[in-house]
Design an enzyme around this catalytic site. Structure first.
Site, PDB file in Angstrom:
ATOM      1  N   HIS A 207      66.694  49.155  52.093  1.00 59.26           N
ATOM      2  CA  HIS A 207      66.649  48.911  50.678  1.00 59.26           C
ATOM      3  C   HIS A 207      67.589  49.747  50.097  1.00 59.26           C
ATOM      4  O   HIS A 207      67.448  50.735  49.829  1.00 59.26           O
ATOM      5  CB  HIS A 207      65.148  48.998  50.003  1.00 59.26           C
ATOM      6  CG  HIS A 207      65.053  48.963  48.723  1.00 59.26           C
ATOM      7  ND1 HIS A 207      64.300  47.806  48.142  1.00 59.26           N
ATOM      8  CD2 HIS A 207      65.581  49.276  47.583  1.00 59.26           C
ATOM      9  CE1 HIS A 207      64.460  47.861  46.915  1.00 59.26           C
ATOM     10  NE2 HIS A 207      65.084  48.834  46.611  1.00 59.26           N
ATOM     11  N   HIS A 209      70.524  50.254  47.286  1.00 60.63           N
ATOM     12  CA  HIS A 209      71.415  50.248  46.060  1.00 60.63           C
ATOM     13  C   HIS A 209      72.619  50.601  46.190  1.00 60.63           C
ATOM     14  O   HIS A 209      73.139  51.161  46.987  1.00 60.63           O
ATOM     15  CB  HIS A 209      70.677  50.831  44.760  1.00 60.63           C
ATOM     16  CG  HIS A 209      69.428  50.427  44.543  1.00 60.63           C
ATOM     17  ND1 HIS A 209      69.026  49.751  43.098  1.00 60.63           N
ATOM     18  CD2 HIS A 209      67.976  50.309  44.996  1.00 60.63           C
ATOM     19  CE1 HIS A 209      67.498  49.498  43.102  1.00 60.63           C
ATOM     20  NE2 HIS A 209      67.231  49.824  44.344  1.00 60.63           N
ATOM     21  N   CYS A 240      66.748  51.075  38.670  1.00 56.19           N
ATOM     22  CA  CYS A 240      65.305  51.201  38.555  1.00 56.19           C
ATOM     23  C   CYS A 240      65.350  51.912  37.113  1.00 56.19           C
ATOM     24  O   CYS A 240      66.051  52.906  36.891  1.00 56.19           O
ATOM     25  CB  CYS A 240      64.873  52.306  39.382  1.00 56.19           C
ATOM     26  SG  CYS A 240      63.272  52.894  39.432  1.00 56.19           S
ATOM     27  N   ASN A 249      70.604  46.592  43.436  1.00 46.44           N
ATOM     28  CA  ASN A 249      70.343  46.505  44.718  1.00 46.44           C
ATOM     29  C   ASN A 249      71.650  45.799  45.350  1.00 46.44           C
ATOM     30  O   ASN A 249      72.361  44.995  44.413  1.00 46.44           O
ATOM     31  CB  ASN A 249      69.281  45.684  45.249  1.00 46.44           C
ATOM     32  CG  ASN A 249      67.925  46.290  44.813  1.00 46.44           C
ATOM     33  OD1 ASN A 249      67.525  46.250  43.608  1.00 46.44           O
ATOM     34  ND2 ASN A 249      67.274  46.666  46.001  1.00 46.44           N
TER      35      ASN A 249
HETATM   36  P1  HMG Z   1      49.419  56.540  34.233  1.00 41.58           P
HETATM   37  O1  HMG Z   1      49.573  56.370  32.670  1.00 41.58           O
HETATM   38  O2  HMG Z   1      49.465  57.715  34.832  1.00 41.58           O
HETATM   39  O3  HMG Z   1      47.959  55.594  34.668  1.00 41.58           O
HETATM   40  O4  HMG Z   1      50.340  55.455  34.825  1.00 41.58           O
HETATM   41  P2  HMG Z   1      46.408  55.796  34.240  1.00 41.58           P
HETATM   42  O5  HMG Z   1      45.907  55.473  35.452  1.00 41.58           O
HETATM   43  O6  HMG Z   1      46.443  57.108  33.365  1.00 41.58           O
HETATM   44  O7  HMG Z   1      46.201  54.716  33.139  1.00 41.58           O
HETATM   45  C1  HMG Z   1      46.857  54.731  31.867  1.00 41.58           C
HETATM   46  C2  HMG Z   1      46.745  53.212  31.202  1.00 41.58           C
HETATM   47  O8  HMG Z   1      47.492  52.331  31.987  1.00 41.58           O
HETATM   48  C3  HMG Z   1      45.453  52.621  31.294  1.00 41.58           C
HETATM   49  O9  HMG Z   1      45.404  51.786  30.071  1.00 41.58           O
HETATM   50  C4  HMG Z   1      45.469  51.957  32.272  1.00 41.58           C
HETATM   51  O10 HMG Z   1      44.384  50.873  32.378  1.00 41.58           O
HETATM   52  C5  HMG Z   1      46.881  51.428  32.639  1.00 41.58           C
HETATM   53  P3  HMG Z   1      44.922  52.071  28.734  1.00 41.58           P
HETATM   54  O11 HMG Z   1      43.482  52.676  29.052  1.00 41.58           O
HETATM   55  O12 HMG Z   1      45.718  53.386  28.209  1.00 41.58           O
HETATM   56  O13 HMG Z   1      45.187  51.061  27.818  1.00 41.58           O
HETATM   57  N1  HMG Z   1      46.935  51.085  34.100  1.00 41.58           N
HETATM   58  C6  HMG Z   1      47.676  49.737  34.217  1.00 41.58           C
HETATM   59  N2  HMG Z   1      47.902  48.780  33.808  1.00 41.58           N
HETATM   60  C7  HMG Z   1      48.526  47.629  34.396  1.00 41.58           C
HETATM   61  N3  HMG Z   1      48.657  47.785  35.807  1.00 41.58           N
HETATM   62  C8  HMG Z   1      48.289  48.820  36.329  1.00 41.58           C
HETATM   63  C9  HMG Z   1      47.709  50.039  35.634  1.00 41.58           C
HETATM   64  N4  HMG Z   1      47.453  50.937  36.151  1.00 41.58           N
HETATM   65  C10 HMG Z   1      47.069  51.810  34.956  1.00 41.58           C
HETATM   66  N5  HMG Z   1      48.542  48.735  37.537  1.00 41.58           N
HETATM   67  C11 HMG Z   1      51.158  54.115  36.575  1.00 41.58           C
HETATM   68  C12 HMG Z   1      50.377  55.554  36.268  1.00 41.58           C
HETATM   69  C13 HMG Z   1      51.280  53.969  38.109  1.00 41.58           C
HETATM   70  C14 HMG Z   1      50.157  53.143  36.115  1.00 41.58           C
HETATM   71  C15 HMG Z   1      52.386  54.030  35.750  1.00 41.58           C
HETATM   72  O14 HMG Z   1      53.236  55.185  36.185  1.00 41.58           O
HETATM   73  C16 HMG Z   1      53.311  52.942  36.312  1.00 41.58           C
HETATM   74  O15 HMG Z   1      53.003  51.774  35.880  1.00 41.58           O
HETATM   75  N6  HMG Z   1      54.326  53.035  36.876  1.00 41.58           N
HETATM   76  C17 HMG Z   1      55.220  52.142  37.477  1.00 41.58           C
HETATM   77  C18 HMG Z   1      56.606  52.564  37.411  1.00 41.58           C
HETATM   78  C19 HMG Z   1      57.456  51.257  38.109  1.00 41.58           C
HETATM   79  O16 HMG Z   1      56.980  50.298  38.188  1.00 41.58           O
HETATM   80  N7  HMG Z   1      58.741  51.528  38.505  1.00 41.58           N
HETATM   81  C20 HMG Z   1      59.603  50.906  39.123  1.00 41.58           C
HETATM   82  C21 HMG Z   1      59.105  50.128  40.360  1.00 41.58           C
HETATM   83  S1  HMG Z   1      59.455  51.400  41.706  1.00 41.58           S
HETATM   84  C22 HMG Z   1      61.261  50.910  42.203  1.00 41.58           C
HETATM   85  O17 HMG Z   1      61.881  50.266  41.364  1.00 41.58           O
HETATM   86  C23 HMG Z   1      61.428  51.652  43.434  1.00 41.58           C
HETATM   87  C24 HMG Z   1      61.648  50.748  44.595  1.00 41.58           C
HETATM   88  O18 HMG Z   1      62.661  49.279  44.385  1.00 41.58           O
HETATM   89  C25 HMG Z   1      62.189  51.159  45.951  1.00 41.58           C
HETATM   90  C26 HMG Z   1      63.672  51.912  45.800  1.00 41.58           C
HETATM   91  O19 HMG Z   1      64.564  51.614  45.012  1.00 41.58           O
HETATM   92  O20 HMG Z   1      63.422  53.152  45.672  1.00 41.58           O
HETATM   93  C27 HMG Z   1      60.420  50.181  45.003  1.00 41.58           C
HETATM   94 MG    MG Z   2      64.952  49.653  44.404  1.00 42.93          MG
END
Ligand code: HMG
Ligand code: MG
Length: 303
Positions: A207, A209, A240, A249
């Site tokens: 993967h 970028h 990201c 990407n």
């Molecule tokens: P957190 O704040 O530590 O989570 O975030 P928490 O468990 O303490 O929960 C806090 C709040 O989030 C709660 O809601 C949960 O219900 C809610 P509240 O009670 O405050 O209303 N929550 C969620 N809501 C919807 N869907 C969920 C979820 N989980 C908890 N799944 C968490 C931790 C992981 C959720 C947060 O950090 C997060 O969502 N991160 C995602 C970041 C992201 O998407 N980054 C981009 C993708 S990675 C990428 O692009 C790389 C990749 O392409 C490969 C590469 O290129 O390297 C894959």
């Molecule tokens: Mg990516």
């Protein structure tokens, strides 16, 4: 050296690409993009992510997008899930595959998913179990495998350690991700050779970028090792939100052009793929970030 005869491309544009868009993109546009990608012959599409809408607002319409797709037989629709809450969304939307995402760098793990690498593995463990119980495949991405925006160098041992932990919890597939696009060919081969000691060739992917313009070269370096699965993003969409400065990407069109030029089959119709790239680029109000798409669109305009 023999290169693979067939390569499988996973288009991650609707997810990895659009997650980074600051402007709102209507669900209908995302759905149309998925339809165009499958019409072009893509058989694996990463549609959306079930992450916190506070962290990534652009993916808040995940359920609407998944429900709006007219599914085509033989196409696998995958979604990103960081934890069980995300998995529940994936299950409800009848995704075929879930993607868990760990990092090879502690600093990136904290910024991206707000926990340590070890904590993330413990969050993924029940996701893998639940996915397998529901007969869903689990793919894992190892972010920052070639470098980290916060800590810089990432060692081969650090990548290997995460790969081992993801294997240990039962992940079916490992994707090595150059999140910020800094890797170069020999280093990519070193990382992949190490991963191949643990992961079967058919279940290891790249993967890349294209931040430093190395993505196609890095893909070629992987082909030399026999690796035949890659993520790519239509029109070179993306970046990201937690990796500042990282561009999109590698564009799927550019990868398809390379592969077809090498006589490698992809099952993808490049002209229809360029249509998809033109569609989403017009919707976003800019040109595709793809040399091939722009060249072919210019050729069409003068024809
Ligand atoms: P957190 O704040 O530590 O989570 O975030 P928490 O468990 O303490 O929960 C806090 C709040 O989030 C709660 O809601 C949960 O219900 C809610 P509240 O009670 O405050 O209303 N929550 C969620 N809501 C919807 N869907 C969920 C979820 N989980 C908890 N799944 C968490 C931790 C992981 C959720 C947060 O950090 C997060 O969502 N991160 C995602 C970041 C992201 O998407 N980054 C981009 C993708 S990675 C990428 O692009 C790389 C990749 O392409 C490969 C590469 O290129 O390297 C894959
Ligand atoms: Mg990516």
């Amino acid at each position: 050296m023999t290169l693979p005869t067939h390569v499988k491309l996973v288009d991650v544009g609707p997810r990895d690409g659009l997650q980074n868009e600051a402007q709102p993109v209507p669900a209908a546009t995302k759905i149309e993009l998925v339809h165009r990608l499958q019409a072009a012959g893509l058989r694996e599409i990463e549609v959306t992510s079930y992450v916190s809408p506070k962290w990534v607002p652009q993916m808040a319409d995940n359920a609407e997008v998944m429900a709006g797709i007219t599914r085509q037989a033989g196409v696998r629709y995958s979604v990103l899930t960081p934890n069980m809450k995300g998995f529940e969304g994936a299950l409800a939307s009848k995704a075929d595959e879930v993607v868990i995402f760990a990092a090879a760098s502690e600093a990136f793990s904290q910024r991206n998913i707000n926990c340590s690498i070890a904590e993330s593995i413990e969050r993924f463990r029940p996701v893998v179990e639940a996915a397998h119980a529901a007969k869903m495949k689990v793919r894992a991405a190892v972010s920052c495998a070639l470098g980290c925006p916060y800590q810089g160098e990432v060692s081969l041992d650090a990548v290997d350690d995460v790969v081992a932990r993801l294997q240990d919890i039962g992940t079916d597939h490992i994707g090595i991700a150059d999140t910020i696009g800094v890797g170069t060919a020999r280093r990519v081969q070193a990382v992949m050779e190490r991963a191949l000691k643990r992961v079967p060739l058919a279940e290891l992917s790249g993967h890349f970028h294209d931040t430093y313009g190395q993505a196609l070269t890095n893909i070629y370096a992987c082909l030399e090792l026999g690796i035949h699965t890659f993520d790519a993003s239509v029109a070179g969409l993306g970046g990201c939100p937690y990796a500042k400065g990282a561009t999109g990407n590698v564009a799927t069109e550019d990868v398809v052009y390379l592969l077809h030029g090498l006589g490698i089959e992809t099952g993808i119709d490049l002209n229809q793929l360029v249509d998809a790239a033109a569609f989403i680029s017009t919707a976003l109000g800019r040109k595709p970030v793809s040399r091939v798409a722009n060249a072919l669109l210019a050729k069409r305009a003068t024809a």
